[in-house]
Write an enzyme that holds these catalytic residues in place. Sequence first.
Site, PDB file in Angstrom:
ATOM      1  N   GLN A 133       0.873  -1.173   0.000  1.00  0.00           N
ATOM      2  CA  GLN A 133       0.000   0.000   0.000  1.00  0.00           C
ATOM      3  C   GLN A 133       0.909   1.221   0.000  1.00  0.00           C
ATOM      4  O   GLN A 133       1.529   1.535   1.011  1.00  0.00           O
ATOM      5  CB  GLN A 133      -0.931   0.018   1.209  1.00  0.00           C
ATOM      6  CG  GLN A 133      -1.773   1.285   1.335  1.00  0.00           C
ATOM      7  CD  GLN A 133      -2.608   1.580   0.089  1.00  0.00           C
ATOM      8  OE1 GLN A 133      -3.155   0.665  -0.516  1.00  0.00           O
ATOM      9  NE2 GLN A 133      -2.695   2.837  -0.303  1.00  0.00           N
ATOM     10  N   GLU A 283      -6.937   2.176  -5.994  1.00  0.00           N
ATOM     11  CA  GLU A 283      -7.066   2.258  -7.443  1.00  0.00           C
ATOM     12  C   GLU A 283      -5.764   1.999  -8.182  1.00  0.00           C
ATOM     13  O   GLU A 283      -5.472   2.647  -9.199  1.00  0.00           O
ATOM     14  CB  GLU A 283      -7.601   3.640  -7.822  1.00  0.00           C
ATOM     15  CG  GLU A 283      -6.682   4.818  -7.511  1.00  0.00           C
ATOM     16  CD  GLU A 283      -6.802   5.391  -6.111  1.00  0.00           C
ATOM     17  OE1 GLU A 283      -6.307   6.513  -5.878  1.00  0.00           O
ATOM     18  OE2 GLU A 283      -7.396   4.728  -5.241  1.00  0.00           O
ATOM     19  N   HIS A 307     -16.193   3.626  -7.870  1.00  0.00           N
ATOM     20  CA  HIS A 307     -15.246   4.629  -7.364  1.00  0.00           C
ATOM     21  C   HIS A 307     -13.828   4.311  -7.836  1.00  0.00           C
ATOM     22  O   HIS A 307     -13.122   5.189  -8.357  1.00  0.00           O
ATOM     23  CB  HIS A 307     -15.297   4.675  -5.836  1.00  0.00           C
ATOM     24  CG  HIS A 307     -14.436   5.732  -5.232  1.00  0.00           C
ATOM     25  ND1 HIS A 307     -14.903   7.008  -4.947  1.00  0.00           N
ATOM     26  CD2 HIS A 307     -13.127   5.730  -4.872  1.00  0.00           C
ATOM     27  CE1 HIS A 307     -13.928   7.725  -4.436  1.00  0.00           C
ATOM     28  NE2 HIS A 307     -12.833   6.971  -4.374  1.00  0.00           N
ATOM     29  N   GLU A 308     -13.406   3.058  -7.660  1.00  0.00           N
ATOM     30  CA  GLU A 308     -12.022   2.714  -7.977  1.00  0.00           C
ATOM     31  C   GLU A 308     -11.728   2.826  -9.466  1.00  0.00           C
ATOM     32  O   GLU A 308     -10.678   3.326  -9.861  1.00  0.00           O
ATOM     33  CB  GLU A 308     -11.697   1.305  -7.464  1.00  0.00           C
ATOM     34  CG  GLU A 308     -11.894   1.115  -5.968  1.00  0.00           C
ATOM     35  CD  GLU A 308     -11.237   2.185  -5.111  1.00  0.00           C
ATOM     36  OE1 GLU A 308     -10.186   2.735  -5.519  1.00  0.00           O
ATOM     37  OE2 GLU A 308     -11.785   2.494  -4.036  1.00  0.00           O
ATOM     38  N   HIS A 311     -11.175   6.348 -10.775  1.00  0.00           N
ATOM     39  CA  HIS A 311      -9.827   6.880 -10.575  1.00  0.00           C
ATOM     40  C   HIS A 311      -8.943   6.700 -11.812  1.00  0.00           C
ATOM     41  O   HIS A 311      -7.935   7.402 -11.941  1.00  0.00           O
ATOM     42  CB  HIS A 311      -9.161   6.207  -9.375  1.00  0.00           C
ATOM     43  CG  HIS A 311      -9.442   6.869  -8.072  1.00  0.00           C
ATOM     44  ND1 HIS A 311      -9.152   8.195  -7.832  1.00  0.00           N
ATOM     45  CD2 HIS A 311      -9.970   6.379  -6.913  1.00  0.00           C
ATOM     46  CE1 HIS A 311      -9.489   8.498  -6.585  1.00  0.00           C
ATOM     47  NE2 HIS A 311      -9.993   7.417  -6.009  1.00  0.00           N
ATOM     48  N   GLU A 330      -9.911  12.818  -5.145  1.00  0.00           N
ATOM     49  CA  GLU A 330     -11.040  12.172  -4.479  1.00  0.00           C
ATOM     50  C   GLU A 330     -12.357  12.928  -4.649  1.00  0.00           C
ATOM     51  O   GLU A 330     -13.417  12.315  -4.727  1.00  0.00           O
ATOM     52  CB  GLU A 330     -10.724  11.967  -2.995  1.00  0.00           C
ATOM     53  CG  GLU A 330      -9.540  11.046  -2.745  1.00  0.00           C
ATOM     54  CD  GLU A 330      -9.743   9.633  -3.292  1.00  0.00           C
ATOM     55  OE1 GLU A 330     -10.863   9.293  -3.725  1.00  0.00           O
ATOM     56  OE2 GLU A 330      -8.764   8.867  -3.291  1.00  0.00           O
ATOM     57  N   ASP A 389      -1.068  11.686   6.028  1.00  0.00           N
ATOM     58  CA  ASP A 389      -1.994  10.721   6.621  1.00  0.00           C
ATOM     59  C   ASP A 389      -2.656  11.262   7.886  1.00  0.00           C
ATOM     60  O   ASP A 389      -3.719  10.777   8.280  1.00  0.00           O
ATOM     61  CB  ASP A 389      -1.276   9.409   6.943  1.00  0.00           C
ATOM     62  CG  ASP A 389      -1.596   8.314   5.931  1.00  0.00           C
ATOM     63  OD1 ASP A 389      -2.543   8.504   5.144  1.00  0.00           O
ATOM     64  OD2 ASP A 389      -0.909   7.283   5.929  1.00  0.00           O
ATOM     65  N   TYR A 397     -13.095  13.852  -0.078  1.00  0.00           N
ATOM     66  CA  TYR A 397     -14.090  13.142  -0.862  1.00  0.00           C
ATOM     67  C   TYR A 397     -15.413  13.915  -0.898  1.00  0.00           C
ATOM     68  O   TYR A 397     -15.966  14.195  -1.961  1.00  0.00           O
ATOM     69  CB  TYR A 397     -14.363  11.758  -0.264  1.00  0.00           C
ATOM     70  CG  TYR A 397     -13.192  10.806  -0.228  1.00  0.00           C
ATOM     71  CD1 TYR A 397     -13.147   9.724  -1.095  1.00  0.00           C
ATOM     72  CD2 TYR A 397     -12.161  10.955   0.685  1.00  0.00           C
ATOM     73  CE1 TYR A 397     -12.101   8.808  -1.057  1.00  0.00           C
ATOM     74  CE2 TYR A 397     -11.106  10.058   0.733  1.00  0.00           C
ATOM     75  CZ  TYR A 397     -11.076   8.993  -0.139  1.00  0.00           C
ATOM     76  OH  TYR A 397     -10.036   8.094  -0.097  1.00  0.00           O
ATOM     77  N   MET A 598      -9.734   0.568   7.503  1.00  0.00           N
ATOM     78  CA  MET A 598      -9.687   1.626   8.520  1.00  0.00           C
ATOM     79  C   MET A 598     -11.025   2.330   8.688  1.00  0.00           C
ATOM     80  O   MET A 598     -11.289   2.917   9.739  1.00  0.00           O
ATOM     81  CB  MET A 598      -8.573   2.616   8.200  1.00  0.00           C
ATOM     82  CG  MET A 598      -7.186   2.027   8.401  1.00  0.00           C
ATOM     83  SD  MET A 598      -5.853   3.250   8.380  1.00  0.00           S
ATOM     84  CE  MET A 598      -5.909   3.792   6.682  1.00  0.00           C
ATOM     85  N   LYS A 599     -11.868   2.284   7.681  1.00  0.00           N
ATOM     86  CA  LYS A 599     -13.216   2.839   7.810  1.00  0.00           C
ATOM     87  C   LYS A 599     -13.975   2.152   8.931  1.00  0.00           C
ATOM     88  O   LYS A 599     -14.848   2.756   9.568  1.00  0.00           O
ATOM     89  CB  LYS A 599     -13.963   2.665   6.489  1.00  0.00           C
ATOM     90  CG  LYS A 599     -15.399   3.168   6.507  1.00  0.00           C
ATOM     91  CD  LYS A 599     -16.069   2.955   5.164  1.00  0.00           C
ATOM     92  CE  LYS A 599     -17.491   3.498   5.160  1.00  0.00           C
ATOM     93  NZ  LYS A 599     -18.147   3.335   3.847  1.00  0.00           N
TER      94      LYS A 599
END
Length: 642
Positions: A133, A283, A307-308, A311, A330, A389, A397, A598-599
């Site tokens: 990532q 993405e 969404h992805e 991108h 975003e 971050d 977004y 993480m959401k």
Amino acid sequence: MADLDPTTQANYTQIASQNIAFDWTIDFDTQILSGSATHRLIVRVDGVRKVIFDTADLEILRTEVEGNLVEHEVKPKHSVMGSALHIPLPEGLKSGSTIKVAVFYKTTKDCTALQWLEKEQTQGKSFPYLFSQCQPIYARAMAPLQDTPSVKITYNATVSSTLPVLLSAIRKSPPSDGPAHDGKTIGKDVVSYTYEQPVPIPSYLLAIASGNVRYSPFPQFKDKQWRTGIWAEPELIEAAYWEFSADTARFLAAEEDTVGTPYKFGVYDLLVLPPSFPYGGMENACLSFLTPSLLTGDRTLVDVVVHELTHSWFGNGITHAHATHFWLNEGWTTYIERLLLQVLHGSAAARGFSYIIGAKSLTAALKQYKDVPRFQRLVINYDIGEDPDDAYSEVPYEKGSNLILHIERTLGGLDVFLPYVKDYVNTFIGKSITTSQWKDHLYAFFSRHGGPAKVKALDSIEWDAWFYGEGLKLPVEMEYDTTLAHAAYDLAARWDASRSVPQVIDLDFKKSDLDTFISTQVVVFLETLLDFPPLPYSHLVHLGSIYGMSSTTNAEIRLRFYNLVLATPTSEAAAHFAPEATKWVVGDDGSNVIKGRMKFCRPVFRSVFQTNERLAKEAWEKHQNKFHPIARKLIDKDLALA
């Protein structure tokens, strides 16, 4: 002064990478990625005497310039930006000329970009797994790079591994649809995989995954030149194929029609990762990474793919110059995603409903940063070396997509605005831009295609309030189509009115209340309840029981339920549900599957921490190694451990 990236130490304005050839070996036993990165760089300034690459926790073995060994210097480590790698260049370099620089290196145990999973952490529990990532600034922990979206590169790679390898590029060999692992023994025999990415991409889109994965191609969509399919572990490939095969190609074709520009990357594959993947999706070029929490068995969460893949135009195609302008990626992607939902579902109600759901997420994000109000801004002017971050949230977004929706409405609607969208893509695809470049283009377009009236309309927008405004409100009170929301609002109002009924046995609610609801309506129902005073403990327990909230496999609904019952940290409901919510996140609920996205994990841990600090910290201490390094870093901060 040029608008320079505050998160890089690279001298990319003097000399910039054009192409990188990677030669990597994956060692699952030592959990090390080793090899070389050979840069073809273009000189931008006469007489440049060194190239500076970003690195983070890499062991640099040697460096070469045009095949000749040269001395290098690794500067002291910056806590966010890592260690600048300085490599000397020969004298007399001229602007426009090219030069090759190779760095031989290996990653270390502190690599933030890579997560190495033991076999027990995978679905099949037979082989280890590796995935990366790199967004926003972690690519430098995987390779020495000019780690800034202001620089776009093509790349090719050769990767040797005992397990199948996927990259954010087009596989050249062995073929994706051939025998697994080239017919050799998976987990034992080394196979060399070759890939090529001919479309220039920013460094954060570099991606690698290696594990016991299989491929299943989706049916070809009419006469399209691109192909698309799904990768997953064997235990998930059938479910993953069913979940995404019906819609992905259709989504991609609708996107092409809407933005007026063909898909440029040739391949659009999906990879369902193990559950520690920290995002809903990423993405990566040619290969969107997806969380397994999307596999609900009813296709209710497949819109994440919209969404992805969006991108591919907004982010991968038109890229933010650096973190300050992240909203361009975003905000635009979220706006187009919601426009696509209107196109795909044939109703403006679907678009408006998505904005209603997003409004709740935006409010929560803005509240999260009440003590750091500049992170509530759309355009954040980061200090040099500040960690982007720290400000990652739904703000770029949601505030970004609402700004673009406001512009659309101010200019006269979609019929007026869509020609601009197509021109925006055609003008900037393949480039990295700033907010001011986008705004200048917007004005220039409507000056040509609308004259003084449209320019006057644009002038009526409170630009500074949108870009730099703080607080919990948008500069404009936005209105959305509420057609799909009414049923959710009505059910929430009934529950609010029920607080006067002391005995739950007398409550007039039943499981069938939700029979006609789609999953997003359930989400809005639960989020709307948060707007009312807290329901009594007995009512919340009853709500969870009759609607099966504690057993649903839909993580979006489960999260909203826990947000509701944990909303008042000192309440009896919070005390009751905190252990259950914690077990759900760490996989102690019988599923043995963490919620690494993480959401899900961050809000739950934050809420449990407010209710029962000891419970949160003990659970985190026991299970943190199951989570991705990025999630670990941020949850440590959430729990006041860092």
